[in-house]
Motif scaffolding. Structure first.
Motif, PDB file in Angstrom:
ATOM      1  N   SER A 277       3.749 -64.173  49.844  1.00 23.94           N
ATOM      2  CA  SER A 277       4.105 -64.920  48.627  1.00 23.94           C
ATOM      3  C   SER A 277       5.447 -64.446  48.067  1.00 23.94           C
ATOM      4  CB  SER A 277       3.005 -64.791  47.568  1.00 23.94           C
ATOM      5  OG  SER A 277       2.813 -63.432  47.215  1.00 23.94           O
ATOM      6  N   GLU A 278       5.723 -63.169  48.178  1.00 27.40           N
ATOM      7  CA  GLU A 278       7.003 -62.628  47.706  1.00 27.40           C
ATOM      8  C   GLU A 278       8.157 -63.108  48.587  1.00 27.40           C
ATOM      9  OE1 GLU A 278       5.718 -58.302  45.922  1.00 27.40           O
ATOM     10  OE2 GLU A 278       5.552 -58.593  48.096  1.00 27.40           O
ATOM     11  N   VAL A 279       7.926 -63.097  49.890  1.00 31.67           N
ATOM     12  CA  VAL A 279       8.948 -63.572  50.831  1.00 31.67           C
ATOM     13  C   VAL A 279       9.192 -65.058  50.617  1.00 31.67           C
ATOM     14  CG1 VAL A 279       9.463 -63.914  53.280  1.00 31.67           C
ATOM     15  CG2 VAL A 279       8.454 -61.767  52.512  1.00 31.67           C
TER      16      VAL A 279
ATOM     17  N   LYS B 290      11.259 -65.347  47.473  1.00 34.84           N
ATOM     18  CA  LYS B 290      12.606 -64.794  47.657  1.00 34.84           C
ATOM     19  C   LYS B 290      13.506 -65.732  48.452  1.00 34.84           C
ATOM     20  CE  LYS B 290      15.171 -60.841  49.395  1.00 34.84           C
ATOM     21  NZ  LYS B 290      15.118 -59.468  49.894  1.00 34.84           N
ATOM     22  N   TYR B 291      12.973 -66.333  49.509  1.00 35.68           N
ATOM     23  CA  TYR B 291      13.778 -67.165  50.397  1.00 35.68           C
ATOM     24  C   TYR B 291      13.582 -68.664  50.160  1.00 35.68           C
ATOM     25  CZ  TYR B 291      14.667 -62.762  52.663  1.00 35.68           C
ATOM     26  OH  TYR B 291      15.047 -61.464  52.912  1.00 35.68           O
ATOM     27  N   ASN B 292      12.782 -68.992  49.164  1.00 34.23           N
ATOM     28  CA  ASN B 292      12.516 -70.390  48.824  1.00 34.23           C
ATOM     29  C   ASN B 292      11.998 -71.176  50.039  1.00 34.23           C
ATOM     30  OD1 ASN B 292      12.346 -72.525  46.994  1.00 34.23           O
ATOM     31  ND2 ASN B 292      14.386 -73.267  47.500  1.00 34.23           N
ATOM     32  N   LEU B 293      11.019 -70.586  50.695  1.00 36.06           N
ATOM     33  CA  LEU B 293      10.336 -71.206  51.831  1.00 36.06           C
ATOM     34  C   LEU B 293       8.848 -71.212  51.507  1.00 36.06           C
ATOM     35  CD1 LEU B 293      12.096 -69.272  54.738  1.00 36.06           C
ATOM     36  CD2 LEU B 293      12.430 -71.681  54.180  1.00 36.06           C
TER      37      LEU B 293
ATOM     38  N   LEU C 177       6.577 -70.173  56.700  1.00 33.24           N
ATOM     39  CA  LEU C 177       6.628 -68.807  57.251  1.00 33.24           C
ATOM     40  C   LEU C 177       5.553 -68.621  58.316  1.00 33.24           C
ATOM     41  CD1 LEU C 177       7.271 -66.888  53.918  1.00 33.24           C
ATOM     42  CD2 LEU C 177       8.876 -67.143  55.831  1.00 33.24           C
ATOM     43  N   ARG C 178       4.374 -69.131  58.062  1.00 34.35           N
ATOM     44  CA  ARG C 178       3.293 -69.026  59.062  1.00 34.35           C
ATOM     45  C   ARG C 178       3.642 -69.829  60.323  1.00 34.35           C
ATOM     46  NH1 ARG C 178       0.000 -69.924  54.352  1.00 34.35           N
ATOM     47  NH2 ARG C 178      -0.869 -67.944  53.654  1.00 34.35           N
TER      48      ARG C 178
ATOM     49  N   ILE D 153      14.378 -63.875  58.857  1.00 34.95           N
ATOM     50  CA  ILE D 153      14.125 -65.033  57.994  1.00 34.95           C
ATOM     51  C   ILE D 153      15.433 -65.524  57.379  1.00 34.95           C
ATOM     52  CG2 ILE D 153      13.037 -65.777  55.831  1.00 34.95           C
ATOM     53  CD1 ILE D 153      10.697 -63.829  56.620  1.00 34.95           C
ATOM     54  N   GLU D 154      16.263 -64.607  56.909  1.00 42.15           N
ATOM     55  CA  GLU D 154      17.565 -64.983  56.331  1.00 42.15           C
ATOM     56  C   GLU D 154      18.406 -65.756  57.348  1.00 42.15           C
ATOM     57  OE1 GLU D 154      19.761 -61.725  54.609  1.00 42.15           O
ATOM     58  OE2 GLU D 154      18.014 -61.092  53.450  1.00 42.15           O
TER      59      GLU D 154
END
Length: 120
Positions: free
Chosen positions: A4-6, A9-12, A17-18, A46-47
């Motif tokens: 949830s933090e990632v 942070k990355y607006n994804l 992400l999964r 991710i970035e």
């Protein structure tokens, strides 16, 4: 960092992400008690993915790039070639966007002239 933090942070989305993990773009995401705990390496990846996707780079190409990357230094030439191809695609897209902007600017100027001509 938890998913949830990632995500924030990355607006994804967490689904995105999964999905990236499922298709192999994100490999070996560390887990703590079965819960994803993204480390610096995962976040750097991710970035890079986010940057490339925002520029229009296709997921298949990113997958190919990371498959090569994960094989190690012997693939550096192949990775470089993929990146160079993408750079050329983006430069062409940039030229097309610039031409479109110039045309739009011209049309806006024409509209402004018509507006100003009618005021005289």
């Amino acid at each position: 960092m938890k998913i949830s933090e990632v995500s924030q942070k990355y607006n994804l989305t967490t689904d995105t992400l999964r999905y990236y993990e499922k298709i192999g773009l994100l490999k070996d995401v560390p887990r703590s008690k079965g819960i994803r705990d993204y480390d610096d390496k995962s976040c750097q990846r991710i970035e890079f993915i986010k940057c490339m996707r925002e520029a229009g780079v296709e997921i298949q190409l990113l997958k190919q790039y990371f498959d090569l990357y994960d094989l190690g230094p012997s693939t550096v030439s192949a990775r470089k070639a993929l990146l160079q191809q993408q750079r050329e695609r983006l430069l062409e897209k940039q030229r097309n966007i610039q031409q479109t902007l110039e045309r739009l600017n011209y049309k806006i100027e024409m509209c402004e002239e018509e507006e100003n001509h009618g005021k005289i």
